[in-house]
Design an enzyme around this catalytic site. Structure first.
Site, mmCIF file in Angstrom:
data_model
loop_
_atom_site.group_PDB
_atom_site.id
_atom_site.type_symbol
_atom_site.label_atom_id
_atom_site.label_comp_id
_atom_site.label_asym_id
_atom_site.label_seq_id
_atom_site.Cartn_x
_atom_site.Cartn_y
_atom_site.Cartn_z
ATOM 1 N N CYS A 1 5.523 -0.215 4.772
ATOM 2 C CA CYS A 1 5.334 -0.480 2.605
ATOM 3 C C CYS A 1 6.453 0.174 2.668
ATOM 4 O O CYS A 1 7.536 -0.225 1.209
ATOM 5 C CB CYS A 1 4.488 -0.696 2.222
ATOM 6 S SG CYS A 1 3.375 -1.590 2.566
ATOM 7 N N CYS B 1 1.348 2.928 3.349
ATOM 8 C CA CYS B 1 1.835 1.628 3.724
ATOM 9 C C CYS B 1 3.156 2.742 5.223
ATOM 10 O O CYS B 1 3.933 2.366 4.097
ATOM 11 C CB CYS B 1 1.703 0.839 3.574
ATOM 12 S SG CYS B 1 2.610 -0.296 4.868
ATOM 13 N N ARG C 1 -4.885 -0.325 1.446
ATOM 14 C CA ARG C 1 -5.933 -0.585 2.740
ATOM 15 C C ARG C 1 -7.625 0.349 2.780
ATOM 16 O O ARG C 1 -8.169 -0.408 3.829
ATOM 17 C CB ARG C 1 -5.074 -0.590 3.630
ATOM 18 C CG ARG C 1 -3.732 -1.288 3.844
ATOM 19 C CD ARG C 1 -3.105 -0.643 5.319
ATOM 20 N NE ARG C 1 -2.986 0.548 5.104
ATOM 21 C CZ ARG C 1 -1.543 1.177 5.939
ATOM 22 N NH1 ARG C 1 -1.760 0.192 7.201
ATOM 23 N NH2 ARG C 1 -1.291 2.426 5.959
ATOM 24 N N ASP D 1 0.707 -1.715 -0.301
ATOM 25 C CA ASP D 1 0.333 0.009 0.490
ATOM 26 C C ASP D 1 0.598 1.168 -0.024
ATOM 27 O O ASP D 1 2.072 1.426 0.794
ATOM 28 C CB ASP D 1 -0.669 -0.181 0.955
ATOM 29 C CG ASP D 1 -1.884 1.372 1.567
ATOM 30 O OD1 ASP D 1 -2.127 2.357 0.324
ATOM 31 O OD2 ASP D 1 -2.234 1.565 2.786
#
Length: 271
Positions: A156, A153, A180, A150
């Site tokens: 991430c 994130c 998300r 994502d």
């Protein structure tokens, strides 16, 4: 008991949600790519009267809207293992009892419930074509992992900041989209723009760095990836999945991921 049933029914509701998320996008974008990975689970009903059929009927009696990914004999005698929305359930062969959670073998020191999930992840991920992924790979990778990511994130972004280090260690990273915030969100639209960009790798890197990505529509697999993430049991991003379907415990720095993949390879070689 009431709390248990609520949790169980919530798990089933998640499955229904996973099916429904791709519908609006498909309607709005009829050219969106489809594959077995993006379709809802469609396991043929087992022969009537068999333990698998009884287990199936027991689950559907609780919520007839769910999609069952697989049913087979459980490692626990007298039970069937049923996978629904990336969660493992155990149903007694007479259909009366349903248990949710891990099945740990104290003698073997391993979680037996992960075996069925790993097989499911491996099968579903194998159905996602290479052109639907965003790939960062060395010339001759030793290991390949699929990563549900994502752009919003933090972990991430941290993983992506070290993408060159993963590649240096012989690890290929193959990204799938998991916004998300869900369909209709700005996060979702941004990830669609990334997958629609002429240079997806650059667009993903820019998005993760907070730089502007040109908004543009196209036939894209983001909705399918999102639904797939729910089917394989995603609970957070990044979700790293090894080639054998094993799920890693969240974000792992390059050296830790390499060591984990080496252990998996060693364990597979010793079987």
């Amino acid at each position: 008991m009431k709390r248990y049933l609520f949790a169980l029914l919530s798990a089933f509701s998640l499955s229904a949600c996973a099916q429904g998320t791709s519908t609006p996008d498909a309607a709005a974008n009829p050219a969106a790519p489809t594959s077995a990975a993006s379709a809802a689970a469609n396991v043929p009903p087992p022969p009537p009267g068999t333990p698998a059929a009884i287990a199936r009927n027991a689950i559907l009696s609780i919520n007839p809207q769910v999609s069952i990914e697989s049913i087979h004999d459980a490692p626990l005698p007298g039970f069937q293992e049923v996978i629904v929305a990336g969660q493992v359930l155990y149903v007694s062969n007479d259909g009366r009892y349903v248990m949710q959670g891990s099945l740990f073998d104290a003698q073997e020191k391993r979680d037996l419930s992960q075996s069925g999930l790993s097989q499911l992840r491996k099968r579903l991920l194998s159905e996602v074509p290479e052109e639907q992924r965003i790939i960062f790979a060395p010339a001759n990778p030793k290991y390949t992992v699929s990563v549900f990511t994502d752009v919003e994130c933090g972990y991430c972004r941290r993983l992506h900041d070290d993408i060159a280090e993963y590649n240096k260690r012989g690890i290929a990273i193959e990204y799938l989209a998991y916004p998300r915030m869900g369909p209709g969100s700005e996060d979702f639209r941004l990830m669609e723009s990334v997958w629609c960009a002429a240079d997806r790798r650059k667009a993903l890197t820019d998005a993760k760095a907070g730089r502007r990505v040109t908004s543009q529509p196209c036939a894209n697999p983001v909705a399918a990836h999102y639904a797939l993430g729910q089917r394989v049991g995603l609970t957070g991003t990044p979700m790293i999945v090894a080639e054998d379907g094993t799920q890693m415990p969240g974000y792992m720095p390059p050296d830790q991921l390499l060591a984990a993949l080496q252990r998996l390879a060693g364990a597979a070689g010793g079987r």
